[in-house]
Each structure stands twice: as C-alpha cells, then as structure tokens.
Write a protein that holds these residues in place. Structure first.
Motif, mmCIF file in Angstrom:
data_model
loop_
_atom_site.group_PDB
_atom_site.id
_atom_site.type_symbol
_atom_site.label_atom_id
_atom_site.label_comp_id
_atom_site.label_asym_id
_atom_site.label_seq_id
_atom_site.Cartn_x
_atom_site.Cartn_y
_atom_site.Cartn_z
ATOM 1 N N VAL A 3 -31.855 83.026 40.745
ATOM 2 C CA VAL A 3 -33.268 83.256 40.992
ATOM 3 C C VAL A 3 -34.108 82.616 39.899
ATOM 4 O O VAL A 3 -35.309 82.570 39.992
ATOM 5 N N CYS A 4 -33.456 82.137 38.859
ATOM 6 C CA CYS A 4 -34.113 81.558 37.696
ATOM 7 C C CYS A 4 -33.221 80.415 37.218
ATOM 8 O O CYS A 4 -31.999 80.499 37.327
ATOM 9 N N MET A 5 -33.797 79.352 36.700
ATOM 10 C CA MET A 5 -32.992 78.231 36.207
ATOM 11 C C MET A 5 -32.282 78.591 34.905
ATOM 12 O O MET A 5 -31.370 77.896 34.490
ATOM 13 N N ILE A 6 -32.685 79.665 34.252
ATOM 14 C CA ILE A 6 -31.998 80.163 33.059
ATOM 15 C C ILE A 6 -30.959 81.170 33.544
ATOM 16 O O ILE A 6 -31.299 82.213 34.089
ATOM 17 N N GLN A 7 -29.690 80.844 33.352
ATOM 18 C CA GLN A 7 -28.622 81.705 33.853
ATOM 19 C C GLN A 7 -28.660 83.062 33.158
ATOM 20 O O GLN A 7 -28.742 83.136 31.929
ATOM 21 N N PRO A 8 -28.582 84.155 33.936
ATOM 22 C CA PRO A 8 -28.568 85.484 33.323
ATOM 23 C C PRO A 8 -27.255 85.723 32.577
ATOM 24 O O PRO A 8 -26.234 85.105 32.874
ATOM 25 N N THR A 9 -27.304 86.634 31.633
ATOM 26 C CA THR A 9 -26.113 87.040 30.900
ATOM 27 C C THR A 9 -25.156 87.791 31.811
ATOM 28 O O THR A 9 -23.944 87.684 31.679
ATOM 29 N N GLY A 10 -25.710 88.555 32.744
ATOM 30 C CA GLY A 10 -24.888 89.308 33.680
ATOM 31 C C GLY A 10 -25.676 89.721 34.897
ATOM 32 O O GLY A 10 -26.910 89.739 34.884
ATOM 33 N N ILE A 11 -24.973 90.021 35.968
ATOM 34 C CA ILE A 11 -25.570 90.524 37.209
ATOM 35 C C ILE A 11 -24.812 91.796 37.555
ATOM 36 O O ILE A 11 -23.581 91.792 37.628
ATOM 37 N N PHE A 12 -25.549 92.901 37.758
ATOM 38 C CA PHE A 12 -24.923 94.197 37.947
ATOM 39 C C PHE A 12 -25.510 94.924 39.147
ATOM 40 O O PHE A 12 -26.712 94.865 39.383
ATOM 41 N N TYR A 13 -24.652 95.634 39.877
ATOM 42 C CA TYR A 13 -25.095 96.571 40.896
ATOM 43 C C TYR A 13 -25.147 97.937 40.222
ATOM 44 O O TYR A 13 -24.198 98.345 39.543
ATOM 45 N N THR A 14 -26.260 98.634 40.383
ATOM 46 C CA THR A 14 -26.431 99.939 39.741
ATOM 47 C C THR A 14 -26.805 100.969 40.792
ATOM 48 O O THR A 14 -27.651 100.716 41.652
ATOM 49 N N GLU A 15 -26.181 102.121 40.697
ATOM 50 C CA GLU A 15 -26.541 103.256 41.533
ATOM 51 C C GLU A 15 -26.684 104.463 40.621
ATOM 52 O O GLU A 15 -25.729 104.869 39.972
ATOM 53 N N LEU A 16 -27.902 104.982 40.530
ATOM 54 C CA LEU A 16 -28.195 106.139 39.688
ATOM 55 C C LEU A 16 -28.545 107.311 40.582
ATOM 56 O O LEU A 16 -29.451 107.227 41.406
ATOM 57 N N ASN A 17 -27.830 108.395 40.417
ATOM 58 C CA ASN A 17 -28.063 109.584 41.208
ATOM 59 C C ASN A 17 -28.625 110.654 40.289
ATOM 60 O O ASN A 17 -28.050 110.937 39.251
ATOM 61 N N GLY A 18 -29.752 111.196 40.649
ATOM 62 C CA GLY A 18 -30.277 112.249 39.804
ATOM 63 C C GLY A 18 -31.694 112.636 40.127
ATOM 64 O O GLY A 18 -32.312 112.116 41.041
ATOM 65 N N ILE A 19 -32.180 113.543 39.311
ATOM 66 C CA ILE A 19 -33.547 114.030 39.436
ATOM 67 C C ILE A 19 -34.076 114.184 38.014
ATOM 68 O O ILE A 19 -33.327 114.430 37.075
ATOM 69 N N GLY A 20 -35.362 113.996 37.871
ATOM 70 C CA GLY A 20 -35.981 114.184 36.566
ATOM 71 C C GLY A 20 -36.133 112.892 35.795
ATOM 72 O O GLY A 20 -36.016 111.813 36.350
ATOM 73 N N PRO A 21 -36.388 112.996 34.496
ATOM 74 C CA PRO A 21 -36.749 111.817 33.718
ATOM 75 C C PRO A 21 -35.560 111.113 33.069
ATOM 76 O O PRO A 21 -34.548 111.720 32.736
ATOM 77 N N LEU A 22 -35.711 109.817 32.912
ATOM 78 C CA LEU A 22 -34.900 109.013 32.003
ATOM 79 C C LEU A 22 -35.845 108.764 30.832
ATOM 80 O O LEU A 22 -36.886 108.128 30.983
ATOM 81 N N LEU A 23 -35.550 109.337 29.670
ATOM 82 C CA LEU A 23 -36.483 109.346 28.539
ATOM 83 C C LEU A 23 -36.936 107.959 28.119
ATOM 84 O O LEU A 23 -36.230 106.972 28.356
ATOM 85 N N PRO A 24 -38.105 107.871 27.477
ATOM 86 C CA PRO A 24 -38.576 106.573 26.993
ATOM 87 C C PRO A 24 -37.541 105.946 26.058
ATOM 88 O O PRO A 24 -37.037 106.604 25.148
ATOM 89 N N HIS A 25 -37.239 104.678 26.321
ATOM 90 C CA HIS A 25 -36.201 103.991 25.572
ATOM 91 C C HIS A 25 -36.384 102.482 25.665
ATOM 92 O O HIS A 25 -37.151 101.998 26.489
ATOM 93 N N ARG A 26 -35.691 101.763 24.805
ATOM 94 C CA ARG A 26 -35.513 100.316 24.923
ATOM 95 C C ARG A 26 -34.064 100.101 25.309
ATOM 96 O O ARG A 26 -33.181 100.770 24.779
ATOM 97 N N ASP A 27 -33.809 99.154 26.205
ATOM 98 C CA ASP A 27 -32.418 98.875 26.559
ATOM 99 C C ASP A 27 -31.723 98.208 25.381
ATOM 100 O O ASP A 27 -32.320 97.397 24.668
ATOM 101 N N TYR A 28 -30.479 98.560 25.183
ATOM 102 C CA TYR A 28 -29.699 98.015 24.083
ATOM 103 C C TYR A 28 -29.096 96.678 24.493
ATOM 104 O O TYR A 28 -28.464 96.560 25.538
ATOM 105 N N ASN A 29 -29.336 95.655 23.693
ATOM 106 C CA ASN A 29 -28.733 94.337 23.858
ATOM 107 C C ASN A 29 -29.150 93.632 25.154
ATOM 108 O O ASN A 29 -28.409 92.800 25.673
ATOM 109 N N VAL A 30 -30.306 93.978 25.703
ATOM 110 C CA VAL A 30 -30.844 93.307 26.890
ATOM 111 C C VAL A 30 -32.328 93.078 26.638
ATOM 112 O O VAL A 30 -33.041 94.000 26.240
ATOM 113 N N SER A 31 -32.798 91.844 26.856
ATOM 114 C CA SER A 31 -34.212 91.552 26.604
ATOM 115 C C SER A 31 -35.065 91.726 27.854
ATOM 116 O O SER A 31 -36.184 92.211 27.781
#
Length: 127
Positions: A3-31
């Motif tokens: 989708v971009c001419m700059i190759q991504p570091t990785g491509i992931f499928y994610t499924e998150l099951n839950g309710i409520g908040p994911l606290l404010p954060h910065r992702d580790y090692n991902v820009s």
C-alpha cells in the motif's frame, strides 16, 4: 503489492476481544501503522499530546504508559468496518471499547520509518 512504496517492517492480523479502555500509551518499537478494520466494535481511538513523562508498566523494560494528567486529547475517531487509518503510534494514544466484542484488523507496521515519511509516500505514490 504494498500500500506504500516503503516496505513495512511487518504485517499483522490482530483480533482484540474485550470491553473498556486500552490505557494511553506509545507503541513499543513501532513508529506508525496503517490499520484496515474488518470489525471495529464501535471502538474509539483517542490521540494525545504528551505534556508529562510516561511510566513503566509492571514488568516492562520501556516506559510507554501515560497517566491522564500527563497528556491532552488532540483528536479521536471511531472506525467503522472497512475503514483504514494511518496512525502515528510513536505519539500517545488509547482505545475505548464500549461493548463486549471483537476489534479485528490488519496492521501494516513501520519501525524505522517515521509517520511523516510514510504519509508523504502514500500521498505521492501511484499504484
């Protein structure tokens, strides 16, 4: 094809099951990430400006979690199914999942390329 001419570091499928908040954060090692949502579960992503320092989560090696008094909201969005968002995850953000259920998405992730460079490339790329 990417989708971009700059190759991504990785491509992931994610499924998150839950309710409520994911606290404010910065992702580790991902820009930045490009998320394509199959199912959003009416979840809202909040974007913040950092005004204080993050803290360490229990067992973490990097301080990347924020208290609400150390950030200020600068925007938010509620993704719908089949929406795509480019996110600067090196900046503080959080997610609130109101109902029980799943968030399912594919995430293209860049570790060594800035959000600005990926955005510029997407804006000027022709596929």
């Amino acid at each position: 094809p990417y989708v971009c001419m700059i190759q991504p570091t990785g491509i992931f499928y994610t499924e998150l099951n839950g309710i409520g908040p994911l606290l404010p954060h910065r992702d580790y090692n991902v820009s930045c990430v490009l998320n394509y949502y199959f199912e959003s579960n009416n979840s809202t992503t909040f974007l913040y400006k950092q005004i204080g320092d993050p803290y360490f989560a229990p067992g973490a090696k990097t301080a990347n979690i924020f208290k609400f008094e150390d950030i200020r909201e600068v925007g938010n969005f509620t993704a719908e199914s089949y929406d795509t968002y480019l996110l600067n995850v090196s900046k503080p953000h959080s997610v609130f999942n109101p109902p029980p259920g799943n968030r399912r998405f594919i995430s293209w992730q860049w570790s060594d390329t800035s959000y600005e460079d990926v955005l510029e490339n997407l804006t000027h790329s022709t596929l």
